[in-house]
Design an enzyme around this catalytic site. Structure first.
Site, mmCIF file in Angstrom:
data_model
loop_
_atom_site.group_PDB
_atom_site.id
_atom_site.type_symbol
_atom_site.label_atom_id
_atom_site.label_comp_id
_atom_site.label_asym_id
_atom_site.label_seq_id
_atom_site.Cartn_x
_atom_site.Cartn_y
_atom_site.Cartn_z
ATOM 1 N N GLN A 43 -8.460 3.523 -3.516
ATOM 2 C CA GLN A 43 -8.081 4.867 -3.064
ATOM 3 C C GLN A 43 -6.611 4.900 -2.685
ATOM 4 O O GLN A 43 -6.076 3.921 -2.179
ATOM 5 C CB GLN A 43 -8.969 5.315 -1.897
ATOM 6 C CG GLN A 43 -8.367 5.263 -0.515
ATOM 7 C CD GLN A 43 -8.336 3.860 0.079
ATOM 8 O OE1 GLN A 43 -8.409 2.863 -0.623
ATOM 9 N NE2 GLN A 43 -8.170 3.776 1.378
ATOM 10 N N ARG A 97 0.824 -1.222 0.000
ATOM 11 C CA ARG A 97 0.000 0.000 0.000
ATOM 12 C C ARG A 97 0.851 1.261 0.000
ATOM 13 O O ARG A 97 0.442 2.298 -0.522
ATOM 14 C CB ARG A 97 -0.942 -0.009 1.204
ATOM 15 C CG ARG A 97 -2.033 -1.078 1.030
ATOM 16 C CD ARG A 97 -3.103 -0.992 2.075
ATOM 17 N NE ARG A 97 -3.749 0.309 2.106
ATOM 18 C CZ ARG A 97 -4.427 0.785 3.142
ATOM 19 N NH1 ARG A 97 -4.538 0.071 4.231
ATOM 20 N NH2 ARG A 97 -5.004 1.974 3.087
ATOM 21 N N TYR A 114 -8.630 15.004 -5.585
ATOM 22 C CA TYR A 114 -8.891 16.276 -4.898
ATOM 23 C C TYR A 114 -8.055 16.371 -3.629
ATOM 24 O O TYR A 114 -7.772 15.373 -2.984
ATOM 25 C CB TYR A 114 -10.389 16.464 -4.570
ATOM 26 C CG TYR A 114 -11.051 15.325 -3.820
ATOM 27 C CD1 TYR A 114 -11.515 14.204 -4.484
ATOM 28 C CD2 TYR A 114 -11.248 15.402 -2.446
ATOM 29 C CE1 TYR A 114 -12.153 13.180 -3.809
ATOM 30 C CE2 TYR A 114 -11.896 14.374 -1.755
ATOM 31 C CZ TYR A 114 -12.334 13.260 -2.447
ATOM 32 O OH TYR A 114 -12.958 12.239 -1.771
ATOM 33 N N PRO A 115 -7.663 17.599 -3.293
ATOM 34 C CA PRO A 115 -6.946 17.794 -2.039
ATOM 35 C C PRO A 115 -7.931 18.082 -0.913
ATOM 36 O O PRO A 115 -9.036 18.570 -1.180
ATOM 37 C CB PRO A 115 -6.085 19.025 -2.331
ATOM 38 C CG PRO A 115 -6.864 19.814 -3.323
ATOM 39 C CD PRO A 115 -7.702 18.824 -4.112
ATOM 40 N N MET A 116 -7.557 17.749 0.312
ATOM 41 C CA MET A 116 -8.449 18.063 1.446
ATOM 42 C C MET A 116 -7.705 18.361 2.737
ATOM 43 O O MET A 116 -6.528 18.038 2.875
ATOM 44 C CB MET A 116 -9.486 16.953 1.647
ATOM 45 C CG MET A 116 -8.942 15.645 2.169
ATOM 46 S SD MET A 116 -10.300 14.481 2.561
ATOM 47 C CE MET A 116 -10.975 15.186 4.077
ATOM 48 N N ASP A 117 -8.418 19.010 3.633
ATOM 49 C CA ASP A 117 -7.925 19.325 4.978
ATOM 50 C C ASP A 117 -8.880 18.742 6.001
ATOM 51 O O ASP A 117 -10.038 18.464 5.693
ATOM 52 C CB ASP A 117 -7.957 20.853 5.215
ATOM 53 C CG ASP A 117 -6.824 21.590 4.533
ATOM 54 O OD1 ASP A 117 -5.840 20.947 4.120
ATOM 55 O OD2 ASP A 117 -6.942 22.826 4.422
ATOM 56 N N LYS A 118 -8.401 18.624 7.222
ATOM 57 C CA LYS A 118 -9.306 18.393 8.352
ATOM 58 C C LYS A 118 -9.411 19.722 9.087
ATOM 59 O O LYS A 118 -8.392 20.404 9.296
ATOM 60 C CB LYS A 118 -8.725 17.297 9.273
ATOM 61 C CG LYS A 118 -8.819 15.889 8.670
ATOM 62 C CD LYS A 118 -10.196 15.293 8.870
ATOM 63 C CE LYS A 118 -10.410 13.976 8.145
ATOM 64 N NZ LYS A 118 -9.710 12.866 8.736
ATOM 65 N N HIS A 125 -15.263 5.850 9.106
ATOM 66 C CA HIS A 125 -14.843 6.225 7.746
ATOM 67 C C HIS A 125 -14.379 4.984 6.972
ATOM 68 O O HIS A 125 -14.780 4.761 5.828
ATOM 69 C CB HIS A 125 -13.703 7.255 7.827
ATOM 70 C CG HIS A 125 -12.965 7.444 6.549
ATOM 71 N ND1 HIS A 125 -13.430 8.260 5.545
ATOM 72 C CD2 HIS A 125 -11.812 6.891 6.079
ATOM 73 C CE1 HIS A 125 -12.593 8.206 4.525
ATOM 74 N NE2 HIS A 125 -11.596 7.383 4.816
ATOM 75 N N SER A 179 -15.999 13.340 7.629
ATOM 76 C CA SER A 179 -16.089 14.292 6.511
ATOM 77 C C SER A 179 -17.112 15.392 6.804
ATOM 78 O O SER A 179 -16.859 16.565 6.548
ATOM 79 C CB SER A 179 -16.494 13.580 5.218
ATOM 80 O OG SER A 179 -15.541 12.619 4.860
HETATM 81 C C1 VOV Z 1 -12.154 2.755 -0.965
HETATM 82 C C2 VOV Z 1 -12.416 3.683 -0.119
HETATM 83 C C3 VOV Z 1 -11.732 4.055 1.163
HETATM 84 C C4 VOV Z 1 -11.273 3.240 2.168
HETATM 85 C C5 VOV Z 1 -11.341 1.721 2.261
HETATM 86 C C6 VOV Z 1 -10.689 4.095 3.174
HETATM 87 C C7 VOV Z 1 -10.160 3.645 4.391
HETATM 88 C C8 VOV Z 1 -9.420 4.478 5.216
HETATM 89 C C9 VOV Z 1 -8.812 4.063 6.454
HETATM 90 C C10 VOV Z 1 -8.935 2.660 7.046
HETATM 91 C C11 VOV Z 1 -8.121 5.152 6.969
HETATM 92 C C12 VOV Z 1 -7.359 5.241 8.323
HETATM 93 C C13 VOV Z 1 -6.073 4.508 8.356
HETATM 94 C C14 VOV Z 1 -5.148 4.842 7.211
HETATM 95 O O1 VOV Z 1 -5.005 3.957 6.359
HETATM 96 O O2 VOV Z 1 -4.622 5.936 7.154
HETATM 97 C C15 VOV Z 1 -8.266 6.216 6.036
HETATM 98 C C16 VOV Z 1 -7.651 7.454 6.178
HETATM 99 C C17 VOV Z 1 -8.003 8.539 5.400
HETATM 100 N N1 VOV Z 1 -8.961 8.594 4.409
HETATM 101 FE FE1 VOV Z 1 -9.978 7.027 3.654
HETATM 102 N N2 VOV Z 1 -10.797 5.416 2.761
HETATM 103 C C18 VOV Z 1 -11.446 5.424 1.536
HETATM 104 C C19 VOV Z 1 -11.804 6.513 0.756
HETATM 105 C C20 VOV Z 1 -11.542 7.816 1.157
HETATM 106 C C21 VOV Z 1 -12.118 8.991 0.564
HETATM 107 C C22 VOV Z 1 -13.119 9.015 -0.562
HETATM 108 C C23 VOV Z 1 -11.614 10.079 1.231
HETATM 109 C C24 VOV Z 1 -11.993 11.536 1.018
HETATM 110 C C25 VOV Z 1 -13.012 11.964 2.071
HETATM 111 C C26 VOV Z 1 -14.281 12.460 1.511
HETATM 112 O O3 VOV Z 1 -15.241 12.708 2.287
HETATM 113 O O4 VOV Z 1 -14.379 12.676 0.295
HETATM 114 C C27 VOV Z 1 -10.699 9.602 2.209
HETATM 115 C C28 VOV Z 1 -9.939 10.416 3.034
HETATM 116 C C29 VOV Z 1 -9.060 9.893 3.974
HETATM 117 C C30 VOV Z 1 -8.095 10.700 4.680
HETATM 118 C C31 VOV Z 1 -7.871 12.190 4.478
HETATM 119 C C32 VOV Z 1 -7.424 9.863 5.557
HETATM 120 C C33 VOV Z 1 -6.302 10.271 6.539
HETATM 121 C C34 VOV Z 1 -6.948 10.817 7.770
HETATM 122 C C35 VOV Z 1 -6.003 11.078 8.912
HETATM 123 O O5 VOV Z 1 -6.378 11.901 9.771
HETATM 124 O O6 VOV Z 1 -4.896 10.525 8.967
HETATM 125 N N3 VOV Z 1 -10.697 8.231 2.178
HETATM 126 N N4 VOV Z 1 -9.094 5.803 5.009
#
Ligand code: VOV
Length: 248
Positions: free
Chosen positions: A184, A130, A144-148, A171, A222
């Site tokens: 992703q 990964r 797309y870029p994003m913030d928290k 999430h 989100s």
């Molecule tokens: C296929 C879709 C999918 C899957 C399975 C998935 C899973 C996961 C897991 C398990 C984790 C946490 C552990 C890690 O692995 O980091 C994350 C982490 C993250 N994600 Fe996610 N996410 C997806 C998809 C996915 C989308 C579509 C978005 C955009 C949000 C949206 O509203 O548009 C997103 C964002 C994020 C972000 C910004 C982070 C980091 C946050 C932080 O504070 O560090 N993400 N994500």
């Protein structure tokens, strides 16, 4: 102070979006066009070789709408390699007729919100896969870029670790329901670019981008904390298809 999440970091990533000045391209003589195409073929075959031996990866996308005409997504173990590629492209004949539209510099990132605490996480083959991803051969691309959010009352960075873990668990659950439909890649960009993360999604059905992003908007991670930059959507192109499109 809230406990910082630990990140696992992989390959560096450059998203390079450009527009094409078709008037200038059409004004090239056929010798100039041939030179430009030969150089592009060489660059793409270098990228492909690197991709085959898994020392990096690349994707070429035709972008829909007026924000850009095409994008390259490039992954390499070091920033130096990305910088070399960028310079090589910028010096090429084809680049003379392109204009910058947007770029994003980041590094593939996983966090420790949901991982186990046992052993060295970098030692797991799945984690390695990964962190050093081969860009999927799926038909569509969305970036797309994003913030928290960091506002008083809704500041992600002031939430206790446990609360952030719970939000990320929910999430992840939504994300996993798109397994097989959406791939992703989350790249971290704090200190590297203007936003905190780059979100790159791949699918064979572009409608799934709308579905996942919409569904996630209702999820607290989100809904309460997500802030989003511009969205870019496009079609995956092989090097041959990209070059073919220049003569359409
Ligand atoms: C296929 C879709 C999918 C899957 C399975 C998935 C899973 C996961 C897991 C398990 C984790 C946490 C552990 C890690 O692995 O980091 C994350 C982490 C993250 N994600 Fe996610 N996410 C997806 C998809 C996915 C989308 C579509 C978005 C955009 C949000 C949206 O509203 O548009 C997103 C964002 C994020 C972000 C910004 C982070 C980091 C946050 C932080 O504070 O560090 N993400 N994500």
């Amino acid at each position: 102070m809230a406990e910082a999440a630990e990140t696992l970091d992989g390959w560096y990533c450059l998203h390079d979006f450009r527009t094409i000045n078709w008037t200038e391209w059409k004004a090239f003589s056929s010798a100039e066009k041939q030179e430009a195409i030969a150089e592009l073929n060489q660059l793409f075959s270098d990228w492909d070789l690197n991709h085959q031996v898994h020392e990096g990866s690349y994707g070429i996308y035709s972008i829909l709408g007026q924000k850009a005409d095409f994008a390259f997504m490039l992954l390499r173990p070091t920033m130096e390699e990305l910088s070399t590629i960028e310079t090589q492209f910028n010096k090429s004949k084809f680049a003379e007729i392109t204009e910058p539209a947007y770029s994003f510099v980041s590094v593939v990132e996983l966090s420790n919100y949901l991982g186990s605490k046992n052993g060295d996480p970098y030692a797991h083959p799945l984690v390695q896969k990964r962190l050093k991803p081969t860009l999927p051969d799926m038909g569509y691309f969305c970036f797309y870029p994003m913030d928290k959010k960091r506002q008083y009352g809704d500041n992600w960075y002031m939430l206790p670790m446990e609360e952030r873990k719970n939000l990320m668990r929910s999430h992840g659950q939504i994300g996993r329901s798109y397994a097989g439909t959406i791939t992703q890649i989350i790249t971290g960009s704090v200190g590297l670019d203007d936003w905190e993360w780059g979100v790159t999604l791949f699918a064979n059905d572009p409608l799934q981008f709308k579905k996942i992003v919409y569904e996630m908007r209702f999820d607290e991670a989100s809904a309460r904390f997500g802030e989003f930059g511009p969205f870019y959507v496009g079609l995956h192109q092989s090097p041959d298809a990209f070059i073919q499109s220049l003569s359409l």
